[in-house]
Design a protein around this motif. Sequence first.
Motif, PDB file in Angstrom:
ATOM      1  N   GLU A 136       0.845  -1.209   0.000  1.00  0.00           N
ATOM      2  CA  GLU A 136       0.000   0.000   0.000  1.00  0.00           C
ATOM      3  C   GLU A 136       0.871   1.247   0.000  1.00  0.00           C
ATOM      4  O   GLU A 136       1.902   1.305   0.681  1.00  0.00           O
ATOM      5  CB  GLU A 136      -0.874   0.031   1.264  1.00  0.00           C
ATOM      6  CG  GLU A 136      -2.126  -0.779   1.126  1.00  0.00           C
ATOM      7  CD  GLU A 136      -3.123  -0.457   2.242  1.00  0.00           C
ATOM      8  OE1 GLU A 136      -2.886   0.495   3.026  1.00  0.00           O
ATOM      9  OE2 GLU A 136      -4.134  -1.158   2.323  1.00  0.00           O
ATOM     10  N   HIS A 137       0.392   2.268  -0.700  1.00  0.00           N
ATOM     11  CA  HIS A 137       1.147   3.513  -0.868  1.00  0.00           C
ATOM     12  C   HIS A 137       1.450   4.191   0.480  1.00  0.00           C
ATOM     13  O   HIS A 137       2.602   4.483   0.798  1.00  0.00           O
ATOM     14  CB  HIS A 137       0.332   4.443  -1.764  1.00  0.00           C
ATOM     15  CG  HIS A 137       1.022   5.711  -2.146  1.00  0.00           C
ATOM     16  ND1 HIS A 137       1.744   5.836  -3.305  1.00  0.00           N
ATOM     17  CD2 HIS A 137       1.098   6.906  -1.526  1.00  0.00           C
ATOM     18  CE1 HIS A 137       2.244   7.066  -3.382  1.00  0.00           C
ATOM     19  NE2 HIS A 137       1.866   7.739  -2.313  1.00  0.00           N
ATOM     20  N   HIS A 138       0.417   4.424   1.264  1.00  0.00           N
ATOM     21  CA  HIS A 138       0.646   5.202   2.487  1.00  0.00           C
ATOM     22  C   HIS A 138       1.324   4.406   3.586  1.00  0.00           C
ATOM     23  O   HIS A 138       2.050   4.972   4.402  1.00  0.00           O
ATOM     24  CB  HIS A 138      -0.668   5.846   2.961  1.00  0.00           C
ATOM     25  CG  HIS A 138      -0.985   7.072   2.176  1.00  0.00           C
ATOM     26  ND1 HIS A 138      -1.580   7.021   0.951  1.00  0.00           N
ATOM     27  CD2 HIS A 138      -0.701   8.381   2.402  1.00  0.00           C
ATOM     28  CE1 HIS A 138      -1.683   8.229   0.460  1.00  0.00           C
ATOM     29  NE2 HIS A 138      -1.153   9.080   1.319  1.00  0.00           N
ATOM     30  N   SER A 140       3.619   2.252   2.904  1.00  0.00           N
ATOM     31  CA  SER A 140       5.022   2.315   2.466  1.00  0.00           C
ATOM     32  C   SER A 140       5.642   3.651   2.866  1.00  0.00           C
ATOM     33  O   SER A 140       6.811   3.719   3.257  1.00  0.00           O
ATOM     34  CB  SER A 140       5.129   2.151   0.954  1.00  0.00           C
ATOM     35  OG  SER A 140       4.640   0.902   0.561  1.00  0.00           O
ATOM     36  N   HIS A 141       4.855   4.733   2.758  1.00  0.00           N
ATOM     37  CA  HIS A 141       5.365   6.043   3.199  1.00  0.00           C
ATOM     38  C   HIS A 141       5.689   6.012   4.699  1.00  0.00           C
ATOM     39  O   HIS A 141       6.695   6.573   5.134  1.00  0.00           O
ATOM     40  CB  HIS A 141       4.317   7.129   2.956  1.00  0.00           C
ATOM     41  CG  HIS A 141       4.436   7.831   1.629  1.00  0.00           C
ATOM     42  ND1 HIS A 141       5.633   8.264   1.102  1.00  0.00           N
ATOM     43  CD2 HIS A 141       3.481   8.225   0.729  1.00  0.00           C
ATOM     44  CE1 HIS A 141       5.417   8.877  -0.066  1.00  0.00           C
ATOM     45  NE2 HIS A 141       4.124   8.854  -0.314  1.00  0.00           N
ATOM     46  N   ALA A 142       4.797   5.367   5.472  1.00  0.00           N
ATOM     47  CA  ALA A 142       5.044   5.291   6.924  1.00  0.00           C
ATOM     48  C   ALA A 142       6.333   4.514   7.190  1.00  0.00           C
ATOM     49  O   ALA A 142       7.155   4.900   8.041  1.00  0.00           O
ATOM     50  CB  ALA A 142       3.857   4.639   7.630  1.00  0.00           C
ATOM     51  N   VAL A 159       2.162  12.923   4.839  1.00  0.00           N
ATOM     52  CA  VAL A 159       1.324  13.946   4.203  1.00  0.00           C
ATOM     53  C   VAL A 159       1.725  14.061   2.736  1.00  0.00           C
ATOM     54  O   VAL A 159       2.871  14.378   2.422  1.00  0.00           O
ATOM     55  CB  VAL A 159       1.456  15.330   4.900  1.00  0.00           C
ATOM     56  CG1 VAL A 159       0.414  15.502   5.988  1.00  0.00           C
ATOM     57  CG2 VAL A 159       2.841  15.565   5.471  1.00  0.00           C
ATOM     58  N   ASP A 160       0.774  13.806   1.852  1.00  0.00           N
ATOM     59  CA  ASP A 160       1.106  13.911   0.431  1.00  0.00           C
ATOM     60  C   ASP A 160      -0.104  14.375  -0.369  1.00  0.00           C
ATOM     61  O   ASP A 160      -1.061  14.914   0.210  1.00  0.00           O
ATOM     62  CB  ASP A 160       1.700  12.598  -0.104  1.00  0.00           C
ATOM     63  CG  ASP A 160       0.704  11.445  -0.157  1.00  0.00           C
ATOM     64  OD1 ASP A 160      -0.455  11.640   0.246  1.00  0.00           O
ATOM     65  OD2 ASP A 160       1.103  10.357  -0.607  1.00  0.00           O
ATOM     66  N   GLY A 161      -0.040  14.205  -1.668  1.00  0.00           N
ATOM     67  CA  GLY A 161      -1.141  14.632  -2.530  1.00  0.00           C
ATOM     68  C   GLY A 161      -2.240  13.593  -2.552  1.00  0.00           C
ATOM     69  O   GLY A 161      -3.343  13.807  -2.080  1.00  0.00           O
ATOM     70  N   GLN A 162      -1.878  12.428  -3.069  1.00  0.00           N
ATOM     71  CA  GLN A 162      -2.840  11.328  -3.085  1.00  0.00           C
ATOM     72  C   GLN A 162      -2.116  10.022  -3.326  1.00  0.00           C
ATOM     73  O   GLN A 162      -1.043   9.986  -3.931  1.00  0.00           O
ATOM     74  CB  GLN A 162      -3.889  11.532  -4.168  1.00  0.00           C
ATOM     75  CG  GLN A 162      -3.329  11.524  -5.587  1.00  0.00           C
ATOM     76  CD  GLN A 162      -4.424  11.672  -6.613  1.00  0.00           C
ATOM     77  OE1 GLN A 162      -5.220  12.581  -6.542  1.00  0.00           O
ATOM     78  NE2 GLN A 162      -4.445  10.761  -7.566  1.00  0.00           N
ATOM     79  N   GLY A 163      -2.745   8.950  -2.820  1.00  0.00           N
ATOM     80  CA  GLY A 163      -2.166   7.634  -3.012  1.00  0.00           C
ATOM     81  C   GLY A 163      -2.808   6.921  -4.172  1.00  0.00           C
ATOM     82  O   GLY A 163      -3.076   7.529  -5.211  1.00  0.00           O
ATOM     83  N   GLY A 350       9.131  12.371  -0.859  1.00  0.00           N
ATOM     84  CA  GLY A 350       8.012  12.157  -1.775  1.00  0.00           C
ATOM     85  C   GLY A 350       7.955  10.732  -2.316  1.00  0.00           C
ATOM     86  O   GLY A 350       8.573   9.811  -1.769  1.00  0.00           O
ATOM     87  N   ASP A 351       7.234  10.573  -3.414  1.00  0.00           N
ATOM     88  CA  ASP A 351       6.971   9.225  -3.927  1.00  0.00           C
ATOM     89  C   ASP A 351       8.224   8.505  -4.429  1.00  0.00           C
ATOM     90  O   ASP A 351       8.294   7.275  -4.368  1.00  0.00           O
ATOM     91  CB  ASP A 351       5.921   9.284  -5.044  1.00  0.00           C
ATOM     92  CG  ASP A 351       4.539   9.526  -4.479  1.00  0.00           C
ATOM     93  OD1 ASP A 351       4.394   9.522  -3.237  1.00  0.00           O
ATOM     94  OD2 ASP A 351       3.604   9.726  -5.272  1.00  0.00           O
ATOM     95  N   ASN A 352       9.210   9.242  -4.929  1.00  0.00           N
ATOM     96  CA  ASN A 352      10.406   8.543  -5.392  1.00  0.00           C
ATOM     97  C   ASN A 352      11.099   7.803  -4.255  1.00  0.00           C
ATOM     98  O   ASN A 352      11.681   6.742  -4.446  1.00  0.00           O
ATOM     99  CB  ASN A 352      11.382   9.519  -6.063  1.00  0.00           C
ATOM    100  CG  ASN A 352      10.906   9.890  -7.458  1.00  0.00           C
ATOM    101  OD1 ASN A 352      10.475   9.033  -8.212  1.00  0.00           O
ATOM    102  ND2 ASN A 352      10.955  11.170  -7.784  1.00  0.00           N
TER     103      ASN A 352
HETATM  104 FE   LIG Z   1       2.770   9.696  -1.903  1.00  0.00          FE
END
Ligand SMILES: [Fe+2]
Length: 593
Positions: A136-138, A140-142, A159-163, A350-352
């Motif tokens: 999952e995107h978020h 993975s961010h965590a 905190v980002d734009g959207q997953g 960010g996403d990268n």
């Molecule tokens: Fe993101």
Amino acid sequence: MKKNHILSFTLSGHGFSGAVCTDGIITYATSLERITRIKNDILFPISKADLETFGWKADPKTYMEQLDFEFDMQKDYSTVDIAKVEKFQLLLNYLLDVAEITLEDVDCVVYSYRHNEIVRKFFKEKNPNIKFIVPEHHFSHACQAFLPSPFDDAAIMVVDGQGVPMVRTGGDQLSGSLSYGKGIEIETLWEFPVRYSLGGMYAEFTKKLGFKTNQEGKTMGLAAYGTSAIYDEIKKELKFEELDFDFRKVFKKGLGFHNALYKLPDYGNYLKQFENKKKEEEYTQTHKDLAYAVQKLTEDVMVYLANWLYEKTGSKNLCISGGVGLNCVANYQVLSRSKFDNIFIHPNAGDNGLVVGQALYVYNILNKNPRVYVDTHDYLGKQYSETEVDAAIDKFKDNDSISIQKCESLPVLYDTMAKAIADGYITSWCQGGSEFGPRALGNRSILADPRRADMKDILNSRVKFRESFRPFTPSVLAERSSEFFELDIESPFMLLAPYVKPGKGELVPAITHADNTARVQTVTRDVNERYYDLIKAFEKLTGIPMVLDTSYNVADEPIVETPEDAIRCFLSTDIDILGIDRYILRKKAKFNV
Ligand SMILES: [Fe+2]
């Protein structure tokens, strides 16, 4: 014993990036843009299938007008043979080469997002034993925020734009999450729907100001010139806590949380009264006030969320990731206006940078291995050998406009370059592996004298060609940072913007922004010996323990990657002198040699 190798890839609107994780250590990471030299380069244009995946139902023209991505509505990229996609091979081979492994050695590929099936098929055909995981995107961010942090336990803010649309939310996307990490466990405490996306709000204002997708940093720079006129008007609508608002009405299936923690003003409606700024138009006070407003709203929400996390988790440590985490001004406000003692912001927030979180998710959380990796530096690009640097230099040896000197010792390199900086020359510096994140941190940097008030204009008019309202940043010896800046912790990734202390701004005007802040990088010798020693040499000459540092690229190009890129950029711009490994290259005309 056989080593465990995880390859991690992320494909998003911000780029295509990859990382290698060996026995739990992130050894290499880079983005496609550094290889192809096309900023934010992605694998494929946005296709019809992508719009469907994201649940974007409006006329494709709307998205084409709104987003600065490449679109192709004719071709179905979800069925292409990825083995034949050159950009995919470029990044894959870069990672396999630097890690000196083959696909036979790889235990797991962790991948997100878009065209998962064709990527899965490719790897399974090459090696059926490879596990293929799409996280999952978020989450993975965590993982990206917490697992590589130096903390055993921490509160985590994403905190980002959207997953990415998820089954468990009925296809809705998140725009942030709050969680608590301890050891190799992360507990999600709260999740935010895309409707209240801070990144989305920032992007809307950014577009109004005439900037493009991925140029939110320009809005942040402009904000320093604004007044609170617009902010005062719309902040009344910003609401916090226990709102009469049911998440289950937002998420089709619901996440089970009853109340929103914050509710943003109806900025979409508010912004309708303004035209998008045109390229040739001057920045008016209204533009600056719009930038100020979105910056302050973002800070208010992030500070609120940080305080909420502090109360809920009791941790003294805070980790941040997601694209909004690149907002160094907001990060500093979070640090100074909340009770957290320590902060870790992922250098490629960010996403990268998701590739780091994804790989550690597999290694630490899924495979239950203890955490062995701490992200102390961001120099995750390939290290070029002396032979490779020699070969690059050799290609330019017949160029009459430059002189090439190989220094017999490193102190000669440091002293010569430091003197050039102190004498007002524009210098560039290419050492070791490149920075993975968007900030140049002293391995691919353009360096200049922070004491000269006119240096900002000189750099802009001769090399960088950036908007004049954007600040340049200091790299300061860590042990002397608090003499100049209101900062008592380290800021190794240039992701905090503290205030410059009274009386110090005059000493370093080229790095002091209009609002009296500076985007500080603190440099320690154990993390980057060559950069530290160079700054130390400058300090010896001038008494000032910092240099002005900006990324080694020209406008709209990615940061230079290879030694050859560095030399070409040096030759094609008005940079005076380049320090590359042990070599010094000078423009003869500038030095009378
Ligand atoms: Fe993101």
